[in-house]
Design a protein around this motif. Structure first.
Motif, PDB file in Angstrom:
ATOM      1  N   MET A  72      49.621   6.795  41.361  1.00 14.10           N
ATOM      2  CA  MET A  72      51.240   6.936  42.050  1.00 14.10           C
ATOM      3  C   MET A  72      51.011   7.394  43.260  1.00 14.10           C
ATOM      4  O   MET A  72      51.437   6.569  43.910  1.00 14.10           O
ATOM      5  N   GLU A  73      49.238   7.638  44.056  1.00 15.16           N
ATOM      6  CA  GLU A  73      49.898   7.670  45.340  1.00 15.16           C
ATOM      7  C   GLU A  73      49.256   6.362  46.558  1.00 15.16           C
ATOM      8  O   GLU A  73      49.826   6.479  47.151  1.00 15.16           O
ATOM      9  N   LYS A  74      48.703   5.354  45.077  1.00 17.04           N
ATOM     10  CA  LYS A  74      48.248   4.407  45.845  1.00 17.04           C
ATOM     11  C   LYS A  74      49.542   2.913  46.525  1.00 17.04           C
ATOM     12  O   LYS A  74      49.635   2.545  47.144  1.00 17.04           O
ATOM     13  N   LEU A  75      50.664   3.457  45.754  1.00 18.79           N
ATOM     14  CA  LEU A  75      52.071   2.943  46.449  1.00 18.79           C
ATOM     15  C   LEU A  75      52.991   3.357  47.434  1.00 18.79           C
ATOM     16  O   LEU A  75      53.952   2.976  47.432  1.00 18.79           O
ATOM     17  N   ILE A  76      52.463   4.311  47.631  1.00 18.68           N
ATOM     18  CA  ILE A  76      53.770   5.139  49.072  1.00 18.68           C
ATOM     19  C   ILE A  76      53.637   4.084  50.068  1.00 18.68           C
ATOM     20  O   ILE A  76      52.482   3.475  50.489  1.00 18.68           O
ATOM     21  N   GLY A  77      54.271   3.941  49.886  1.00 13.44           N
ATOM     22  CA  GLY A  77      54.529   2.985  50.997  1.00 13.44           C
ATOM     23  C   GLY A  77      55.111   1.858  50.589  1.00 13.44           C
ATOM     24  O   GLY A  77      55.744   0.880  51.739  1.00 13.44           O
ATOM     25  N   GLU A  78      54.689   1.388  49.776  1.00 13.71           N
ATOM     26  CA  GLU A  78      55.213   0.525  48.707  1.00 13.71           C
ATOM     27  C   GLU A  78      56.639   0.102  48.302  1.00 13.71           C
ATOM     28  O   GLU A  78      56.889   0.965  47.554  1.00 13.71           O
ATOM     29  N   VAL A  79      57.108  -1.491  48.234  1.00 18.10           N
ATOM     30  CA  VAL A  79      58.332  -0.991  47.668  1.00 18.10           C
ATOM     31  C   VAL A  79      57.783  -2.056  46.539  1.00 18.10           C
ATOM     32  O   VAL A  79      57.139  -2.223  46.045  1.00 18.10           O
ATOM     33  N   VAL A  80      58.689  -1.267  44.966  1.00 24.60           N
ATOM     34  CA  VAL A  80      58.725  -1.220  43.610  1.00 24.60           C
ATOM     35  C   VAL A  80      59.652  -1.704  43.406  1.00 24.60           C
ATOM     36  O   VAL A  80      60.747  -1.263  43.001  1.00 24.60           O
ATOM     37  N   GLU A  81      59.428  -2.188  41.465  1.00 22.92           N
ATOM     38  CA  GLU A  81      60.505  -2.008  40.414  1.00 22.92           C
ATOM     39  C   GLU A  81      60.137  -1.217  39.886  1.00 22.92           C
ATOM     40  O   GLU A  81      58.990  -1.287  39.134  1.00 22.92           O
ATOM     41  N   ILE A  82      60.761  -0.693  39.294  1.00 18.45           N
ATOM     42  CA  ILE A  82      60.422   0.279  38.107  1.00 18.45           C
ATOM     43  C   ILE A  82      61.338  -0.291  36.804  1.00 18.45           C
ATOM     44  O   ILE A  82      62.499  -0.532  36.952  1.00 18.45           O
ATOM     45  N   ILE A  83      60.854   0.283  35.534  1.00 16.00           N
ATOM     46  CA  ILE A  83      62.112   0.628  34.550  1.00 16.00           C
ATOM     47  C   ILE A  83      62.069   2.003  33.987  1.00 16.00           C
ATOM     48  O   ILE A  83      60.772   2.136  33.744  1.00 16.00           O
ATOM     49  N   TYR A  84      63.311   2.277  33.442  1.00 15.40           N
ATOM     50  CA  TYR A  84      63.058   4.227  33.935  1.00 15.40           C
ATOM     51  C   TYR A  84      64.142   4.597  32.480  1.00 15.40           C
ATOM     52  O   TYR A  84      65.356   3.622  32.639  1.00 15.40           O
ATOM     53  N   GLU A  85      63.387   5.160  32.007  1.00 17.32           N
ATOM     54  CA  GLU A  85      64.261   6.042  31.259  1.00 17.32           C
ATOM     55  C   GLU A  85      64.980   7.144  31.253  1.00 17.32           C
ATOM     56  O   GLU A  85      64.023   8.641  31.734  1.00 17.32           O
ATOM     57  N   ASP A  86      66.203   7.151  30.963  1.00 17.33           N
ATOM     58  CA  ASP A  86      66.791   9.180  31.984  1.00 17.33           C
ATOM     59  C   ASP A  86      66.359   9.582  30.946  1.00 17.33           C
ATOM     60  O   ASP A  86      66.857   9.164  29.964  1.00 17.33           O
ATOM     61  N   LYS A  87      67.214  11.449  31.236  1.00 19.38           N
ATOM     62  CA  LYS A  87      66.690  12.163  30.136  1.00 19.38           C
ATOM     63  C   LYS A  87      67.648  11.708  29.159  1.00 19.38           C
ATOM     64  O   LYS A  87      67.830  12.736  27.825  1.00 19.38           O
ATOM     65  N   ALA A  88      69.042  11.312  29.283  1.00 22.04           N
ATOM     66  CA  ALA A  88      69.608  10.843  28.107  1.00 22.04           C
ATOM     67  C   ALA A  88      69.141   9.475  28.179  1.00 22.04           C
ATOM     68  O   ALA A  88      70.155   9.449  26.308  1.00 22.04           O
ATOM     69  N   GLY A  89      68.213   9.220  28.180  1.00 24.18           N
ATOM     70  CA  GLY A  89      67.718   7.926  27.069  1.00 24.18           C
ATOM     71  C   GLY A  89      68.867   6.304  27.369  1.00 24.18           C
ATOM     72  O   GLY A  89      68.271   5.631  27.202  1.00 24.18           O
ATOM     73  N   LYS A  90      69.201   6.992  28.486  1.00 28.39           N
ATOM     74  CA  LYS A  90      69.378   5.799  29.043  1.00 28.39           C
ATOM     75  C   LYS A  90      68.596   4.332  30.308  1.00 28.39           C
ATOM     76  O   LYS A  90      68.045   5.015  30.533  1.00 28.39           O
ATOM     77  N   ILE A  91      68.451   3.076  29.410  1.00 29.82           N
ATOM     78  CA  ILE A  91      67.153   1.868  30.454  1.00 29.82           C
ATOM     79  C   ILE A  91      67.758   1.918  31.376  1.00 29.82           C
ATOM     80  O   ILE A  91      69.046   0.798  31.886  1.00 29.82           O
ATOM     81  N   THR A  92      67.269   1.828  32.650  1.00 30.81           N
ATOM     82  CA  THR A  92      67.923   0.990  33.614  1.00 30.81           C
ATOM     83  C   THR A  92      66.120   0.234  34.366  1.00 30.81           C
ATOM     84  O   THR A  92      65.372   0.740  34.575  1.00 30.81           O
ATOM     85  N   GLN A  93      66.404  -0.546  35.485  1.00 25.33           N
ATOM     86  CA  GLN A  93      65.882  -1.156  36.364  1.00 25.33           C
ATOM     87  C   GLN A  93      66.087  -0.497  37.799  1.00 25.33           C
ATOM     88  O   GLN A  93      67.327  -1.068  38.174  1.00 25.33           O
ATOM     89  N   ARG A  94      65.001  -0.930  38.545  1.00 24.13           N
ATOM     90  CA  ARG A  94      65.767  -0.323  40.604  1.00 24.13           C
ATOM     91  C   ARG A  94      64.223  -0.448  40.462  1.00 24.13           C
ATOM     92  O   ARG A  94      63.361  -0.198  40.676  1.00 24.13           O
ATOM     93  N   ARG A  95      65.219  -0.724  42.002  1.00 26.19           N
ATOM     94  CA  ARG A  95      63.751  -0.897  43.049  1.00 26.19           C
ATOM     95  C   ARG A  95      63.526  -0.183  43.967  1.00 26.19           C
ATOM     96  O   ARG A  95      64.639   0.314  44.520  1.00 26.19           O
ATOM     97  N   ILE A  96      62.505   0.514  44.116  1.00 26.99           N
ATOM     98  CA  ILE A  96      62.537   2.029  44.996  1.00 26.99           C
ATOM     99  C   ILE A  96      61.071   1.758  46.319  1.00 26.99           C
ATOM    100  O   ILE A  96      60.410   0.387  46.370  1.00 26.99           O
TER     101      ILE A  96
END
Length: 65
Positions: free
Chosen positions: A1-25
């Motif tokens: 993950m260190e190689k992504l510092i400063g980069e804009v990426v899209e992620i698919i993320y599952e929160d602690k409740a199990g909800k899955i979202t797509q985010r641009r970070i």
């Protein structure tokens, strides 16, 4: 993950409740399994647990030449 510092990426993320979202970070840092970011979905700073990121890819717009 260190190689992504400063980069804009899209992620698919599952929160602690199990909800899955797509985010641009934008990645600012990585420490102890936590990814410190700016989330363009919420418009503010956000921390994501690396183990809950299901998929990621570099944002195509951030690499436009």
């Amino acid at each position: 993950m260190e190689k992504l510092i400063g980069e804009v990426v899209e992620i698919i993320y599952e929160d602690k409740a199990g909800k899955i979202t797509q985010r641009r970070i934008k990645v600012h840092g990585h420490k102890a399994g936590l990814l410190r970011t700016t989330c363009f979905t919420t418009g503010g700073p956000r921390v994501f647990r690396v183990e809950r990121i299901l998929a990621w890819r570099r944002d195509k717009v951030s690499h436009a030449g």
